[in-house]
Design an enzyme around this catalytic site. Structure first.
Site, short mmCIF file in Angstrom:
data_model
loop_
_atom_site.label_atom_id
_atom_site.label_comp_id
_atom_site.label_asym_id
_atom_site.label_seq_id
_atom_site.Cartn_x
_atom_site.Cartn_y
_atom_site.Cartn_z
N CYS A 13 -49.04 41.08 -8.07
CA CYS A 13 -50.50 41.01 -8.15
C CYS A 13 -51.10 40.08 -7.11
O CYS A 13 -52.31 39.91 -7.08
CB CYS A 13 -50.93 40.58 -9.55
N CYS A 172 -4.99 53.39 9.43
CA CYS A 172 -4.02 54.46 9.68
C CYS A 172 -3.04 54.13 10.80
O CYS A 172 -2.22 54.99 11.15
CB CYS A 172 -4.75 55.76 10.00
N CYS A 443 -10.77 35.51 -32.53
CA CYS A 443 -9.64 36.44 -32.48
C CYS A 443 -9.58 37.32 -33.73
O CYS A 443 -9.14 38.47 -33.64
CB CYS A 443 -8.33 35.67 -32.30
N HIS A 585 -3.56 32.38 -34.75
CA HIS A 585 -4.09 33.46 -33.92
C HIS A 585 -3.86 34.81 -34.59
O HIS A 585 -2.78 35.08 -35.11
CB HIS A 585 -3.42 33.45 -32.54
#
EC number: 3.4.19.12
Length: 708
Positions: A13, A172, A443, A585
């Site tokens: 603006c 290449c 976990c 865990h």
């Protein structure tokens, strides 16, 4: 400095805002950001283009390689008036043409010869533009790359642009052509590039007229003929080309506006690998960037070099592709330190986000007194049977990247907790695999979603549902928890009583754990998750906490069966999921798809089609003792026979020929969620493309070398 000078103008603006404002006061648009990524400047013969630019404006006196679009930076004074002053107006259509054009670009009318009384400035011929400062971010964009083209020579076989000092193509290995051929090829490419740049500038018109001004090379006769033919051909598709350019420009602008500092650093590192710039990689590493990060489709589009970049490529892939041995040694060291993993959720981030939205949409809250959240879809994750079709070396790499080998070893070898029955693991194809996940307090939630949808709880959607269910149904779960804790303590001969305030304090702590991302969870949370899933959860875990010396510290109390006892049986599914627990865990335990054999188990005719995978999960431990059922009420507690009866009511149970009581976990690829199936296929395609005889460190050959 005046008040006008210290303000910044909004790019939407044009309102002038104070320096402290981070958004426009009028339209709330974000304040443009400055240059982010820098690298050593190119040493080209055309360095005089940016001679007026002060290197001290950027960090370390370097110039940016990849940075946000010019629309995302503060506006600078445009040279539009200078460009218009040098153009000549067509006497037929009044179109402003470039000074070197001999015909009008729009109507192809012949340019009038200059009148003797006409000033050189008005005609634009023979006048030289006034020097101006070049925006450092635009100095290295596609249009200004023409100035650095003399540093490269193009391979005649694969068209790869090699550095001038390269004796053969790095892609290449084709030898460099002689000087005459190289010069002719460079001139041809430069001519075509000039044509394309003129075309791009013409269709963008006023939108791009404020960009960096270029010094035009002398126009040869051959260039003039090519440009005239090109202009005649392009007029037919001018409107469509302009619209496509505008759409593409808007799309790229949207992508750039979403980019963060880390994203720009990653793209700069990718380009640094291709160009041989180690400083860009070091900058990305020092910012905490993930070396194993993969390129997305938007990032590949932004880089705009399909011959070098592809979706899913990492820095390691690029280093192998362009034979950057020095960079590869550094990158592989970083990846090995991070124990690089590749689970299905990592391969396709876009699909993973769609799956997360599906999970969030399938979570609903039950109306009534027991206002617990629940999932509407039954999804069970299994490893695809196509893994067995891969070569042995590729299979080993796949399992290394998707499994948690330490957890698998602890549950199988150190203690016979899973796969202890040869009958279940081999003959009935019910071997369980421990999937790798984040080693944090999330976990448990990760393993639950991995066992069902195959993804992480990255956005904490499941954690939020867990907390809300505990909070809204606190009375129901609190009663079960209190009764179970009292019974469990008494079963070990601990006769004590707590005041209600102490019980409430302990319960408040359990509630607080559910609301904190990364906080470790307890048995009560597994019990609530069984209600959210509307299916049983079986936990196979170590029985004792041990110190680092191997000394036993206490009972873990996690192993057992968690039933959604507060739901009606008709509202729940009987197909359970399995989790593993080792030293604080949790891991998801999943099986591999099988052929859905019938007549497995003593007298158990399953009558299922070949698409259904049935995994037999033992309800007894290796000593043939029944697993504990957690959070039973006083009425549900009883001897082992009563608990076995309760298990048969909530699970599809059978007894194998070896006399092992098992629960049947049923899954079907055809009935599985299509997004999960698509994610697994994309993940598996990554290993299908690996050649078994590869000697590369990351296990992938450079398949596209011949396409370069």
């Amino acid at each position: 400095m005046s008040e006008h000078g210290i303000k910044w103008a909004c790019e939407y603006c044009t309102y002038e805002n104070w320096p402290s404002a981070i958004k426009c006061t009028m339209c709330r648009a974000q304040r443009p950001s400055g240059t982010i990524i820098t690298e050593d400047p190119f040493k080209s013969g055309s360095s005089d283009v940016g001679r007026d630019w002060d290197p001290s404006s950027t960090e370390g006196g370097s110039s940016p390689l990849i940075c946000p679009d010019s629309s995302a930076r503060p506006r600078v004074k445009s040279s539009y008036s200078m460009e218009n002053a040098n153009k000549w107006s067509c006497h037929m259509c009044t179109y402003l043409n470039w000074p070197r054009a001999i015909r009008c670009t729009q109507c192809l009318s012949q340019r009038r010869t200059r009148s003797p009384t006409e000033s050189p400035q008005s005609s634009g011929s023979g006048s030289r533009p006034v020097a101006f400062s070049v925006d450092p971010c635009e100095e290295y964009n596609d249009r200004n790359k023409l100035n650095t083209r003399t540093q490269h020579w193009t391979c005649s076989v694969c068209t790869y642009e090699n550095w001038a000092k390269a004796k053969k193509c790095v892609v290449c290995d084709h030898p460099r052509p002689n000087n005459i051929e190289a010069i002719e090829l460079a001139e041809t490419e430069e001519a075509s590039s000039i044509i394309n740049e003129q075309d791009r500038a013409r269709w963008r018109g006023g939108c791009s007229s404020g960009n960096s001004q270029r010094r035009s090379p002398p126009t040869t006769k051959r260039d003039s003929e090519v440009k005239m033919d090109f202009q005649r051909i392009e007029l037919a598709g001018a409107v469509g080309t302009k619209e496509e350019l505008e759409v593409d420009f808007k799309k790229l602008k949207q992508i750039k506006n979403r980019m963060k500092k880390t994203d720009w650093l990653f793209l700069n590192a990718c380009v640094g690998v291709v160009e041989g710039d180690l400083a860009a990689i070091e900058a990305y590493k020092s910012s905490g960037g993930d070396i194993a990060r993969q390129l997305t489709a938007d990032e590949v589009r932004l880089l705009n070099r399909p011959s070098a970049f592809d979706v899913g490529y990492t820095l390691v892939h690029l280093a192998i592709r362009f034979q950057r041995q020095d960079m590869l040694a550094i990158l592989l060291t970083e990846v090995s330190q991070q124990a690089a993993k590749c689970i299905p959720a990592m391969v396709c981030p876009e699909l993973t986000e769609q799956i997360r939205r599906e999970i969030a949409a399938s979570l609903h809250q039950r109306k009534g007194d027991f206002a617990c959240y629940f999932l509407t879809d039954l999804v069970t994750f299994t490893l695809p049977a196509d893994i067995e079709d891969l070569p042995p070396t590729v299979q080993e790499k796949l399992f290394d990247e998707v499994l948690d080998r330490d957890v698998q070893k602890e549950l199988e070898e150190e203690s016979p907790i899973i796969n202890w029955s040869l009958e279940l693991a081999t003959r009935l194809d019910s071997r369980l695999y421990a999937l790798w996940n984040r080693t944090a307090g999330d976990c448990l939630l990760d393993s639950v979603l991995q066992a069902t949808w195959g993804i992480y709880d990255k956005d904490s959607v499941l954690r939020k549902a867990l907390h809300d269910s505990l909070h809204d149904c606190s009375h129901w779960f609190y009663t079960r928890w209190k009764d179970w804790e009292s019974w469990y303590s008494q079963s070990f001969g601990l006769h004590f009583s707590l005041r209600e305030e102490q019980w409430q304090e302990d319960w408040a702590f359990i509630l607080s754990l559910a609301s904190q991302p990364g906080a470790s969870l307890e048995q009560t949370h597994i019990f609530v998750l069984a209600h959210i899933l509307r299916r049983p959860i079986i936990v196979y875990g170590v029985k004792y906490y041990k110190s680092f010396r191997g000394e036993t510290l206490g009972y873990t109390r996690f192993q057992g069966v968690y039933l959604p006892l507060l739901w009606e049986q008709s509202f729940c599914w009987k197909s359970p999921i399995a989790l593993g627990y080792t030293r604080g865990h949790f891991s998801a335990l999943v099986a591999m798809e099988n052929d859905g054999y019938g007549n497995r188990g003593a007298g158990a005719n399953l009558n299922t089609d070949d698409d259904v995978t049935i995994t037999f999960l033992p309800l007894v431990d290796s000593e043939r003792k029944l697993l504990h059922v957690h959070f039973l009420s006083a009425q549900e507690l009883g001897n082992e026979e009563q608990q076995e009866k309760l298990l048969r009511e909530w699970l599809d149970c059978c007894v194998t020929e070896g006399g092992v009581l098992v629960a049947m976990q049923k899954s079907s690829r055809r009935r599985n969620h299509p997004l999960v199936t698509q994610m697994v296929e994309k993940w598996l395609d990554r290993y299908r493309q690996i050649r078994p005889c590869t000697s590369l460190s990351d296990g992938e050959e450079d398949e596209d070398d011949e396409d370069e």
